[in-house]
Design a protein around this motif. Structure first.
Motif, PDB file in Angstrom:
ATOM      1  N   UNK A  51       0.845  -1.198   0.000  1.00  8.00           N
ATOM      2  CA  UNK A  51       0.000   0.000   0.000  1.00  8.00           C
ATOM      3  C   UNK A  51       0.879   1.246   0.000  1.00  8.00           C
ATOM      4  N   UNK A  52       0.595   2.219  -0.855  1.00 11.70           N
ATOM      5  CA  UNK A  52       1.478   3.393  -0.957  1.00 11.70           C
ATOM      6  C   UNK A  52       1.535   4.239   0.306  1.00 11.70           C
ATOM      7  N   UNK A  53       0.542   4.112   1.174  1.00 10.39           N
ATOM      8  CA  UNK A  53       0.523   4.924   2.387  1.00 10.39           C
ATOM      9  C   UNK A  53       1.101   4.198   3.598  1.00 10.39           C
ATOM     10  N   UNK A  54       1.621   2.988   3.376  1.00  8.64           N
ATOM     11  CA  UNK A  54       2.052   2.150   4.493  1.00  8.64           C
ATOM     12  C   UNK A  54       3.573   2.057   4.580  1.00  8.64           C
ATOM     13  N   UNK A  55       4.083   2.115   5.797  1.00 11.94           N
ATOM     14  CA  UNK A  55       5.500   1.867   6.047  1.00 11.94           C
ATOM     15  C   UNK A  55       5.639   1.045   7.320  1.00 11.94           C
ATOM     16  N   UNK A  56       6.532   0.059   7.297  1.00 14.77           N
ATOM     17  CA  UNK A  56       6.800  -0.741   8.493  1.00 14.77           C
ATOM     18  C   UNK A  56       8.201  -0.446   9.009  1.00 14.77           C
ATOM     19  N   UNK A  57       8.307  -0.254  10.328  1.00 12.90           N
ATOM     20  CA  UNK A  57       9.601  -0.040  10.969  1.00 12.90           C
ATOM     21  C   UNK A  57       9.717  -1.044  12.125  1.00 12.90           C
ATOM     22  N   UNK A  58      10.760  -1.847  12.081  1.00 17.38           N
ATOM     23  CA  UNK A  58      11.001  -2.744  13.210  1.00 17.38           C
ATOM     24  C   UNK A  58      11.791  -1.993  14.267  1.00 17.38           C
ATOM     25  N   UNK A  59      11.250  -1.907  15.455  1.00 20.93           N
ATOM     26  CA  UNK A  59      11.930  -1.192  16.521  1.00 20.93           C
ATOM     27  C   UNK A  59      11.133  -1.259  17.803  1.00 20.93           C
ATOM     28  N   UNK A  60      11.764  -0.811  18.871  1.00 23.55           N
ATOM     29  CA  UNK A  60      11.216  -0.922  20.223  1.00 23.55           C
ATOM     30  C   UNK A  60      10.714   0.437  20.695  1.00 23.55           C
ATOM     31  N   UNK A  61       9.565   0.450  21.354  1.00 24.41           N
ATOM     32  CA  UNK A  61       9.026   1.726  21.827  1.00 24.41           C
ATOM     33  C   UNK A  61       9.828   2.298  22.995  1.00 24.41           C
ATOM     34  N   UNK A  62      10.760   1.542  23.540  1.00 20.92           N
ATOM     35  CA  UNK A  62      11.639   2.094  24.569  1.00 20.92           C
ATOM     36  C   UNK A  62      12.857   2.782  23.978  1.00 20.92           C
ATOM     37  N   UNK A  63      13.002   2.770  22.658  1.00 20.79           N
ATOM     38  CA  UNK A  63      14.139   3.378  21.965  1.00 20.79           C
ATOM     39  C   UNK A  63      13.838   4.854  21.699  1.00 20.79           C
ATOM     40  N   UNK A  96       8.940  -8.776  34.462  1.00 26.93           N
ATOM     41  CA  UNK A  96       9.861  -7.681  34.137  1.00 26.93           C
ATOM     42  C   UNK A  96       9.596  -7.079  32.761  1.00 26.93           C
ATOM     43  N   UNK A  97       9.368  -7.922  31.765  1.00 27.54           N
ATOM     44  CA  UNK A  97       9.167  -7.422  30.412  1.00 27.54           C
ATOM     45  C   UNK A  97       7.881  -6.611  30.307  1.00 27.54           C
ATOM     46  N   UNK A  98       6.907  -6.928  31.136  1.00 30.12           N
ATOM     47  CA  UNK A  98       5.650  -6.177  31.131  1.00 30.12           C
ATOM     48  C   UNK A  98       5.867  -4.762  31.664  1.00 30.12           C
ATOM     49  N   UNK A  99       6.697  -4.644  32.681  1.00 26.70           N
ATOM     50  CA  UNK A  99       6.996  -3.315  33.216  1.00 26.70           C
ATOM     51  C   UNK A  99       7.806  -2.520  32.193  1.00 26.70           C
ATOM     52  N   UNK A 100       8.773  -3.159  31.557  1.00 27.18           N
ATOM     53  CA  UNK A 100       9.629  -2.462  30.596  1.00 27.18           C
ATOM     54  C   UNK A 100       8.814  -1.951  29.409  1.00 27.18           C
ATOM     55  N   UNK A 101       8.028  -2.823  28.816  1.00 32.74           N
ATOM     56  CA  UNK A 101       7.291  -2.437  27.612  1.00 32.74           C
ATOM     57  C   UNK A 101       6.082  -1.578  27.931  1.00 32.74           C
ATOM     58  N   UNK A 102       5.248  -2.039  28.842  1.00 30.77           N
ATOM     59  CA  UNK A 102       3.965  -1.374  29.056  1.00 30.77           C
ATOM     60  C   UNK A 102       4.094  -0.054  29.806  1.00 30.77           C
ATOM     61  N   UNK A 103       5.049   0.016  30.726  1.00 35.32           N
ATOM     62  CA  UNK A 103       5.204   1.246  31.504  1.00 35.32           C
ATOM     63  C   UNK A 103       6.297   2.139  30.900  1.00 35.32           C
ATOM     64  N   UNK A 104       7.511   1.621  30.826  1.00 38.71           N
ATOM     65  CA  UNK A 104       8.605   2.435  30.313  1.00 38.71           C
ATOM     66  C   UNK A 104       8.416   2.776  28.836  1.00 38.71           C
ATOM     67  N   UNK A 105       7.919   1.812  28.058  1.00 36.09           N
ATOM     68  CA  UNK A 105       7.689   2.077  26.646  1.00 36.09           C
ATOM     69  C   UNK A 105       6.643   3.155  26.419  1.00 36.09           C
ATOM     70  N   UNK A 106       5.559   3.088  27.176  1.00 35.22           N
ATOM     71  CA  UNK A 106       4.531   4.124  27.067  1.00 35.22           C
ATOM     72  C   UNK A 106       5.098   5.487  27.451  1.00 35.22           C
ATOM     73  N   UNK A 107       5.932   5.511  28.482  1.00 39.53           N
ATOM     74  CA  UNK A 107       6.516   6.779  28.908  1.00 39.53           C
ATOM     75  C   UNK A 107       7.413   7.379  27.823  1.00 39.53           C
ATOM     76  N   UNK A 108       8.192   6.546  27.157  1.00 40.01           N
ATOM     77  CA  UNK A 108       9.044   7.055  26.069  1.00 40.01           C
ATOM     78  C   UNK A 108       8.194   7.626  24.939  1.00 40.01           C
ATOM     79  N   UNK A 109       7.093   6.982  24.629  1.00 41.03           N
ATOM     80  CA  UNK A 109       6.205   7.481  23.579  1.00 41.03           C
ATOM     81  C   UNK A 109       5.607   8.832  23.962  1.00 41.03           C
ATOM     82  N   UNK A 110       5.175   8.941  25.208  1.00 32.74           N
ATOM     83  CA  UNK A 110       4.611  10.201  25.677  1.00 32.74           C
ATOM     84  C   UNK A 110       5.641  11.332  25.603  1.00 32.74           C
TER      85      UNK A 110
END
Length: 359
Positions: A51-63, A96-110
């Protein structure tokens, strides 16, 4: 909103949302950011890959550095945040992974959204951060208790639900402290295409087709409210377009079922499919229905998991009243569509079960 960043877009609900959004043929772009952990699967996005409007990026939300680049390069003006570790059993054995992704990852996005959208204390007027959460943050209901509303006090009972509750509070805090334009949705149990087969419905479907035991916790009397995933995507679309900033919307299907009744219903549906289509017996010879036996003979009661919540139920009055949203699928129609999808996408779930999609 013309340039969406969809986190966790290669997962179950995220991928369905990507398909739903791109079918709308809107202007702009949709960027999926996904770490491709065990539940993330590029095959879920194969149909939209060109799809011309689509792009995929592999990466972590904590980055943090990656997020900064994406907001700048793609001119992101809307975040739809699905990315999360979500399986309660896994959160019990490895929180541990739930805290890293769900909490820390959300914080990085914010933080990234705030940095990109606010200059000299002035917010852009055309931006939004939508956070996708769960009914599990509200805790457990007794059999006759009223359903969860948006003002139900939080009472999470597992590491998973506690990590999602923490992320909800961070989103709320960024709105009230900094003015970040946010909305949040708390949804009931989803089901439908691309559902990773560790969750109840897809696990029972593929196990039944393979003739494997159908493990049911306790006596199977725990109750859940079920929402077809496409209806959930429609609800998020409604919130993005018409939802009030800073507010939370509960999204449910008004379909409460006991777990054991779900399993028995699936068994009966599959038996009807086998009766109507003789080719299924050749494709799935290990399924009891292939030899005329009852599939529910595979049901096996197993030791209940620690802290298993008794009942979840969503009161969706607010989103119905304010945004005009109601599910299109009943549980009966949605589960028929789900069974048919798994029967016609055998290669998808076999690849998932074998791990081939990760090679």
């Amino acid at each position: 909103m013309k340039h969406l960043l969809v986190t966790g877009g290669a997962g179950f609900i995220g991928a369905n949302f990507v398909h739903h959004w791109l079918r709308g043929q809107r202007d702009g772009r949709l960027v999926v950011l996904d770490a491709l952990t065990y539940a993330g699967n590029r095959a879920n996005l194969a149909e939209v890959a060109g799809h011309p409007a689509f792009r995929f990026v592999q990466g972590d939300i904590t980055d943090a550095a990656l997020l900064t680049r994406l907001f700048e390069q793609e001119q992101i003006d809307c975040v739809v945040h699905f990315a999360a570790e979500s399986h309660v059993d896994r959160s019990i054995t490895g929180p541990d992974e739930f805290i890293r992704t769900n909490v820390m990852g959300t914080h990085e996005l914010l933080k990234a959204a705030r940095a990109a959208w606010c200059r000299d204390g002035k917010w852009r007027s055309d931006v939004r951060f939508h956070h996708v959460s769960t009914d599990e943050v509200y805790g457990s209901l007794s059999t006759d208790a009223a359903a969860f509303t948006e003002v139900t006090p939080y009472s999470p009972n597992s590491p998973y639900s506690a990590s999602k509750a923490a992320s909800d509070h961070l989103v709320r805090a960024y709105h009230h402290t900094y003015g970040l334009p946010v909305t949040t949705s708390n949804c009931s149990n989803n089901y439908g295409p691309f559902h990773f087969p560790e969750k109840l419905i897809p696990l029972m479907l593929v196990s039944a087709l393979e003739g494997k035991p159908l493990p049911v916790y306790g006596r199977g009397e725990n109750v859940r409210d079920w929402l077809y995933v496409e209806d959930h995507c429609r609800a998020i679309e409604a919130i993005l377009e018409r939802g009030t900033l800073g507010e939370t919307y509960n999204v449910g299907g008004r379909n409460e079922w006991r777990n054991l009744d779900i399993v028995r219903h699936l068994c009966a549906l599959l038996e009807r499919r086998f009766a109507a289509d003789p080719t299924l017996a050749g494709r799935f010879p290990n399924c009891p229905a292939a030899s005329g036996r009852r599939i529910d003979s595979l049901i096996t009661f197993v030791t209940d998991r620690p802290g298993h919540d008794w009942r979840y139920a969503i009161d969706a009055t607010r989103i119905e009243r304010e945004l005009g949203f109601k599910p299109r699928e009943t549980f009966e129609t949605g589960i028929e569509r789900t069974v048919d999808w798994y029967l016609t996408h055998e290669s998808w779930w076999r690849d998932v079960l074998s791990g081939a999609y990760r090679r």
